[in-house]
Design a protein around this motif. Sequence first.
Motif, mmCIF file in Angstrom:
data_model
loop_
_atom_site.group_PDB
_atom_site.id
_atom_site.type_symbol
_atom_site.label_atom_id
_atom_site.label_comp_id
_atom_site.label_asym_id
_atom_site.label_seq_id
_atom_site.Cartn_x
_atom_site.Cartn_y
_atom_site.Cartn_z
ATOM 1 N N GLY A 193 0.806 -1.407 -0.061
ATOM 2 C CA GLY A 193 0.052 0.106 0.017
ATOM 3 C C GLY A 193 0.802 1.133 -0.042
ATOM 4 O O GLY A 193 0.333 2.486 0.246
ATOM 5 N N HIS A 194 1.967 1.090 -0.324
ATOM 6 C CA HIS A 194 2.957 2.338 -0.347
ATOM 7 C C HIS A 194 2.906 3.055 -1.524
ATOM 8 O O HIS A 194 2.880 2.294 -2.701
ATOM 9 N N GLN A 195 3.169 4.453 -1.554
ATOM 10 C CA GLN A 195 3.422 5.286 -3.072
ATOM 11 C C GLN A 195 4.955 4.919 -2.953
ATOM 12 O O GLN A 195 5.590 5.423 -2.246
ATOM 13 N N VAL A 196 5.405 4.519 -4.310
ATOM 14 C CA VAL A 196 6.843 4.403 -4.434
ATOM 15 C C VAL A 196 7.229 5.335 -5.614
ATOM 16 O O VAL A 196 6.566 5.192 -6.704
ATOM 17 N N VAL A 197 8.380 6.010 -5.543
ATOM 18 C CA VAL A 197 8.969 6.971 -6.509
ATOM 19 C C VAL A 197 10.101 6.391 -6.686
ATOM 20 O O VAL A 197 10.993 6.211 -5.609
ATOM 21 N N GLU A 198 10.611 6.312 -8.010
ATOM 22 C CA GLU A 198 12.141 6.019 -8.094
ATOM 23 C C GLU A 198 12.687 6.955 -8.596
ATOM 24 O O GLU A 198 12.291 8.031 -9.542
ATOM 25 N N ILE A 199 14.122 7.410 -7.948
ATOM 26 C CA ILE A 199 14.631 8.370 -8.379
ATOM 27 C C ILE A 199 16.149 7.612 -8.473
ATOM 28 O O ILE A 199 16.643 6.916 -8.023
ATOM 29 N N SER A 200 16.698 8.064 -9.826
ATOM 30 C CA SER A 200 18.103 7.893 -10.325
ATOM 31 C C SER A 200 19.167 8.214 -9.340
ATOM 32 O O SER A 200 18.938 9.659 -9.224
ATOM 33 N N CYS A 201 20.234 7.673 -8.953
ATOM 34 C CA CYS A 201 21.197 8.485 -8.480
ATOM 35 C C CYS A 201 22.274 9.107 -9.372
ATOM 36 O O CYS A 201 23.077 8.384 -10.092
ATOM 37 N N ASN A 202 21.988 10.415 -9.694
ATOM 38 C CA ASN A 202 22.779 11.203 -10.691
ATOM 39 C C ASN A 202 23.082 12.561 -9.891
ATOM 40 O O ASN A 202 22.940 12.803 -8.779
ATOM 41 N N ALA A 203 23.686 13.458 -10.847
ATOM 42 C CA ALA A 203 23.943 14.791 -10.368
ATOM 43 C C ALA A 203 22.673 15.468 -9.602
ATOM 44 O O ALA A 203 22.869 16.747 -8.947
ATOM 45 N N MET A 204 21.509 15.163 -10.036
ATOM 46 C CA MET A 204 20.031 15.898 -9.570
ATOM 47 C C MET A 204 19.592 15.310 -8.462
ATOM 48 O O MET A 204 18.605 15.433 -8.046
ATOM 49 N N LEU A 205 20.537 14.275 -7.768
ATOM 50 C CA LEU A 205 19.814 13.632 -6.434
ATOM 51 C C LEU A 205 19.130 14.295 -5.492
ATOM 52 O O LEU A 205 18.174 14.259 -5.042
ATOM 53 N N TYR A 206 20.032 15.336 -4.994
ATOM 54 C CA TYR A 206 19.693 16.237 -4.030
ATOM 55 C C TYR A 206 18.260 16.847 -4.183
ATOM 56 O O TYR A 206 17.402 17.016 -3.746
ATOM 57 N N ALA A 207 18.430 17.777 -5.513
ATOM 58 C CA ALA A 207 17.180 18.344 -5.991
ATOM 59 C C ALA A 207 15.756 17.537 -5.911
ATOM 60 O O ALA A 207 14.998 17.951 -5.516
ATOM 61 N N GLU A 208 16.286 16.282 -6.623
ATOM 62 C CA GLU A 208 15.183 15.502 -6.749
ATOM 63 C C GLU A 208 14.437 14.971 -5.413
ATOM 64 O O GLU A 208 13.424 14.695 -5.116
ATOM 65 N N LEU A 209 15.352 14.703 -4.546
ATOM 66 C CA LEU A 209 14.797 14.147 -3.050
ATOM 67 C C LEU A 209 14.107 15.262 -2.459
ATOM 68 O O LEU A 209 12.980 14.987 -1.716
ATOM 69 N N ARG A 210 14.563 16.534 -2.484
ATOM 70 C CA ARG A 210 13.822 17.664 -1.832
ATOM 71 C C ARG A 210 12.677 17.858 -2.498
ATOM 72 O O ARG A 210 11.567 18.168 -1.974
ATOM 73 N N LYS A 211 12.380 17.813 -3.825
ATOM 74 C CA LYS A 211 11.282 17.952 -4.583
ATOM 75 C C LYS A 211 10.420 16.829 -4.386
ATOM 76 O O LYS A 211 9.027 17.161 -3.965
ATOM 77 N N GLN A 212 10.477 15.606 -4.305
ATOM 78 C CA GLN A 212 9.782 14.377 -3.726
ATOM 79 C C GLN A 212 9.532 14.483 -2.434
ATOM 80 O O GLN A 212 8.313 14.074 -2.265
ATOM 81 N N HIS A 213 10.365 14.765 -1.378
ATOM 82 C CA HIS A 213 9.929 14.578 -0.127
ATOM 83 C C HIS A 213 9.465 13.485 0.353
ATOM 84 O O HIS A 213 8.411 13.691 0.942
ATOM 85 N N PRO A 214 10.061 12.161 0.329
ATOM 86 C CA PRO A 214 9.508 11.074 0.646
ATOM 87 C C PRO A 214 9.754 10.748 2.193
ATOM 88 O O PRO A 214 10.375 11.512 2.703
#
Length: 122
Positions: A32-53
């Motif tokens: 029942g979890h919502q899963v978001v896949e993020i690639s480990c690349n140069a945009m990792l920090y920005a993507e983590l902050r945007k998604q805020h899991p």
Amino acid sequence: MKICLLEPRDCHANSGAVKRQVQIRRLLEQLGHQVVEISCNAMLYAELRKQHPDVVFNLASIYDMGEGHLVPAIIEMAELRYTGSGVLALSLGTRYARLFPLLLSAGIPLPPFQIVEQTDRK
């Protein structure tokens, strides 16, 4: 719960890693979890902050032999919780020349070892 599945940079080059990632995603979604896949690349920090899991499922440090030990530092800077070992444990685990003397000085029994300095060949 929103869970970020953090995939290694070269995940698709390793079919075993891809299969495990698909299995993990399916299991998390079945629970029942919502899963978001993020690639480990140069945009990792920005993507983590945007998604805020709610939590980051850190596969990058498991399957990435390059700089995967630095991924927890980026996750911590984004002020997120994550699975797996922290920066120090992963860094020492890949650098035996630093790990073994620390373990020995802490009185932890180790097999005999010798640290050999690498010299440049010219």
